[in-house]
Write a protein that holds these residues in place. Structure first.
Motif, PDB file in Angstrom:
ATOM      1  N   LEU A  89     -19.906  11.655   6.852  1.00  0.00           N
ATOM      2  CA  LEU A  89     -19.482  11.914   5.578  1.00  0.00           C
ATOM      3  C   LEU A  89     -18.848  10.717   4.914  1.00  0.00           C
ATOM      4  O   LEU A  89     -18.848  10.568   3.768  1.00  0.00           O
ATOM      5  N   ASP A  90     -18.247   9.678   5.853  1.00  0.00           N
ATOM      6  CA  ASP A  90     -17.572   8.598   5.263  1.00  0.00           C
ATOM      7  C   ASP A  90     -18.735   7.769   4.467  1.00  0.00           C
ATOM      8  O   ASP A  90     -18.626   7.472   3.415  1.00  0.00           O
TER       9      ASP A  90
ATOM     10  N   PRO B 162     -13.076  -0.927   7.361  1.00  0.00           N
ATOM     11  CA  PRO B 162     -11.796  -1.534   6.869  1.00  0.00           C
ATOM     12  C   PRO B 162     -11.636  -1.335   5.458  1.00  0.00           C
ATOM     13  O   PRO B 162     -10.635  -1.300   5.005  1.00  0.00           O
ATOM     14  N   GLN B 163     -12.593  -1.043   4.781  1.00  0.00           N
ATOM     15  CA  GLN B 163     -12.433  -0.818   3.140  1.00  0.00           C
ATOM     16  C   GLN B 163     -11.766   0.661   2.894  1.00  0.00           C
ATOM     17  O   GLN B 163     -11.024   0.857   1.941  1.00  0.00           O
ATOM     18  N   ASP B 164     -11.978   1.383   4.000  1.00  0.00           N
ATOM     19  CA  ASP B 164     -11.346   2.750   3.832  1.00  0.00           C
ATOM     20  C   ASP B 164      -9.895   2.921   4.382  1.00  0.00           C
ATOM     21  O   ASP B 164      -9.172   3.795   4.169  1.00  0.00           O
ATOM     22  N   LEU B 165      -9.700   1.940   5.474  1.00  0.00           N
ATOM     23  CA  LEU B 165      -8.488   2.129   6.079  1.00  0.00           C
ATOM     24  C   LEU B 165      -7.196   2.143   5.357  1.00  0.00           C
ATOM     25  O   LEU B 165      -6.536   2.996   5.632  1.00  0.00           O
ATOM     26  N   PRO B 166      -6.899   1.499   4.533  1.00  0.00           N
ATOM     27  CA  PRO B 166      -5.595   1.483   4.049  1.00  0.00           C
ATOM     28  C   PRO B 166      -5.268   3.098   3.282  1.00  0.00           C
ATOM     29  O   PRO B 166      -4.364   3.425   3.498  1.00  0.00           O
ATOM     30  N   GLU B 167      -6.246   3.380   2.828  1.00  0.00           N
ATOM     31  CA  GLU B 167      -5.998   4.746   1.969  1.00  0.00           C
ATOM     32  C   GLU B 167      -5.995   6.019   3.104  1.00  0.00           C
ATOM     33  O   GLU B 167      -5.274   6.803   3.148  1.00  0.00           O
ATOM     34  N   ARG B 168      -6.898   5.836   4.220  1.00  0.00           N
ATOM     35  CA  ARG B 168      -6.758   6.655   5.222  1.00  0.00           C
ATOM     36  C   ARG B 168      -5.466   6.736   6.027  1.00  0.00           C
ATOM     37  O   ARG B 168      -4.953   7.456   6.565  1.00  0.00           O
ATOM     38  N   LEU B 202      -0.865   3.546  16.101  1.00  0.00           N
ATOM     39  CA  LEU B 202      -1.695   2.993  14.830  1.00  0.00           C
ATOM     40  C   LEU B 202      -1.537   1.634  14.601  1.00  0.00           C
ATOM     41  O   LEU B 202      -0.548   0.797  15.123  1.00  0.00           O
ATOM     42  N   PRO B 203      -2.435   1.227  13.997  1.00  0.00           N
ATOM     43  CA  PRO B 203      -2.532  -0.338  14.034  1.00  0.00           C
ATOM     44  C   PRO B 203      -1.295  -0.816  13.013  1.00  0.00           C
ATOM     45  O   PRO B 203      -0.937  -0.055  12.268  1.00  0.00           O
ATOM     46  N   GLY B 204      -0.737  -2.067  13.200  1.00  0.00           N
ATOM     47  CA  GLY B 204       0.422  -2.388  12.692  1.00  0.00           C
ATOM     48  C   GLY B 204       0.142  -2.770  11.208  1.00  0.00           C
ATOM     49  O   GLY B 204      -0.635  -3.783  10.798  1.00  0.00           O
ATOM     50  N   ALA B 205       0.604  -2.145  10.346  1.00  0.00           N
ATOM     51  CA  ALA B 205       0.949  -2.503   8.946  1.00  0.00           C
ATOM     52  C   ALA B 205       2.265  -2.100   8.342  1.00  0.00           C
ATOM     53  O   ALA B 205       2.962  -1.445   9.035  1.00  0.00           O
ATOM     54  N   PRO B 206       2.562  -2.721   7.435  1.00  0.00           N
ATOM     55  CA  PRO B 206       4.194  -2.776   6.914  1.00  0.00           C
ATOM     56  C   PRO B 206       4.804  -1.324   6.803  1.00  0.00           C
ATOM     57  O   PRO B 206       5.832  -1.125   7.256  1.00  0.00           O
TER      58      PRO B 206
END
Lengths: 117, 379
Positions: A89-90, B162-168, B202-206
């Motif tokens: 789906l992604d 990577p491009q979906d990661l921030p939103e997800r 989870l991966p470290g993000a601010p």
């Protein structure tokens, strides 16, 4: 997996679009098809004529009943579709997001694949 | 607690994640793990606990899954399997993949929370139903529908691109915070602790770091916020009962330059409370300023209400009442609003107007405990 990307748009604006606008939209679809081909994801698709050309068939009391027009009279109408092959789906949503820059609404529906008998 | 119960608490989540990834089926993974724990209940008391309980459980579950699959082969042959990434190895990767699948934006918000509680935190369906005040059957149906959507729509069981990661990641954080607040609200410390464990994966993000700090600070008060089954307000809590290690970790996490997102601002507010040795040492002016920032970021009327309470402490009741003006339309059913207004009016010496507000608050109070508290205030 195979997905259908169903494109819904406000028909009125397409019906009233001038030549230049139409060319732009078709060019955008051309680029989208190109992207699908590069990813080996294109499995088909069509543009549909405006919904005022549709004829809807139902059965009422055992008799087929025809009505002039689409099944549902809404401002947004199904205007066309693509069939795409995506790993999940992604990836299908990635295609849909691209397409959403051209058409108003994209509904992503998985295609039921029946095993060969 | 029996050894099997202890093993269940400790290993269920990670084992389930591993099995779902390997078997590519939620249902089969659940059933096989259930079988393995049932086998443990039968065998461990007599034969002794195996040296590596998790490995024992995993290998039994795998065997049982293979048996079940053979038995049901004809039934399951044509069902789609979950999409996983090949070569995903570690337990942490499996848990993360499962977490991201359960919190996928293609699922409705309620489904995300329910799936996460079921498959990542390992709660039973009746437990989740009780948490959301719905009948068991409703919750079971919701979870079944969501599992079906994951399978049929091809929601993948893997770490996002990577491009979906921030939103997800944002989506996952909000589910985990909800999970935490549900645990906090219902005094289920182990649920709150589970949310903390998952944020740590989870991966470290601010914003991840800030959320972890916020959770740690709230969680650190768990032994002081209830006495004899009754709620104890922050000002009245025994601060020596707060967990100093957790507070220290949270303060370290916050001592970095980071953008002032909503979780960070909330954590900074909680930190101001945490460092005050006595309630009267609280730096209310700093807290009011942080709430003003938070209100600017979120535009939330609840934040404005909290800000007004802080301003009441730092500047006095008149300033607080001015901030409360105009909130009624946005928070018509919130009992905290008339309660806060009543408190400010009481401080101004207007006993009659204060009483009216406390009565109004008592009418709106959602729980008996709070209603009794407010009726007492109304006098």
């Amino acid at each position: 997996m195979k997905y259908a990307l169903l494109m819904y748009s406000v028909e009125k604006s397409w019906a009233e679009a001038d030549e230049a606008t139409r060319e732009q939209v078709y060019a955008a679809h051309g680029r989208f098809s190109e992207l699908l081909r590069e990813r080996d994801a294109e499995r088909g698709g069509e543009e549909l004529a405006l919904s005022n050309t549709a004829t809807t068939v139902r059965v009422r009391d055992g008799e087929p009943l025809l009505t002039d027009g689409p099944y549902a009279e809404t401002a947004e109408q199904l205007g066309g579709f693509y069939l795409v092959e995506a790993r999940d789906l992604d990836e299908a949503l990635e295609f849909a997001r691209q397409l959403a820059t051209v058409e108003d609404i994209i509904e992503v529906r998985p295609v039921v694949e029946h095993p060969a008998a | 607690m029996s050894v099997v119960e202890a093993a269940y608490r400790e290993h269920r989540g990670p084992l389930l994640a591993t099995l779902v990834a390997e078997l590519r089926s939620f249902d089969l993974a659940e059933e096989a793990l259930q079988d393995a724990f049932a086998a443990a209940t039968g065998q461990w008391p007599g034969e002794g606990v195996p040296r590596r309980p998790a490995a024992w459980l995993l290998s039994v579950a795998r065997r049982r899954a293979a048996d079940r699959r053979r038995r049901e082969e004809t039934l399951t042959r044509y069902l789609p399997l979950l999409i996983t990434s090949p070569g995903q190895a570690s337990e942490r990767d499996d848990s993360l993949a499962l977490l991201f699948a359960c919190c996928h934006p293609a699922l409705g918000r309620e489904s995300r929370v329910a799936l996460t509680l079921r498959f990542v935190a390992g709660l039973t369906v009746p437990e989740i139903a009780r948490l959301f005040l719905v009948p068991d059957a409703t919750m079971a149906a919701r979870i079944t529908r969501a599992k079906q959507k994951i399978r049929t729509a091809g929601i993948p069981l893997r770490f996002p691109s990577p491009q979906d990661l921030p939103e997800r990641l944002t989506g996952v954080l909000s589910v985990l915070y909800l999970l935490f607040t549900e645990g906090y609200r219902s005094y289920r410390d182990e649920l709150a602790a589970e949310a903390i464990r998952l944020v740590r994966l989870l991966p470290g993000a601010p914003e991840t770091t800030s959320l972890l700090a916020l959770m740690l600070l709230q969680h650190s008060r768990r032994h002081s916020r209830r006495r004899d089954g009754r709620l104890v307000l922050l000002a009245d809590q025994d601060r020596t009962g707060w967990n100093a290690l957790e507070i220290a970790e949270a303060l370290t996490l916050l001592a970095v330059d980071a953008p002032d997102g909503p979780y960070r601002l909330q954590a900074l507010i909680a930190a101001r409370h945490a460092v005050a040795e006595r309630a009267e040492d609280t730096d209310w002016a700093a807290i009011a300023a942080l709430y003003a920032q938070l209100e600017a970021v979120t535009g939330s009327p609840v934040v404005r209400l909290n800000r007004a309470v802080a301003v009441g402490e730092s500047e006095g009741p008149e300033a607080a009442l001015r901030l409360l003006d105009g909130l009624d339309a946005r928070l018509p059913r919130n009992h905290h609003l008339p309660a806060a207004r009543g408190e400010m009016l009481r401080r101004l010496g207007d006993a009659e107007a204060a009483r009216e507000q406390f009565e109004r608050a008592a009418e709106l109070a959602p729980t008996d405990t709070e209603r009794d508290f407010l009726i007492k205030k109304a006098g």
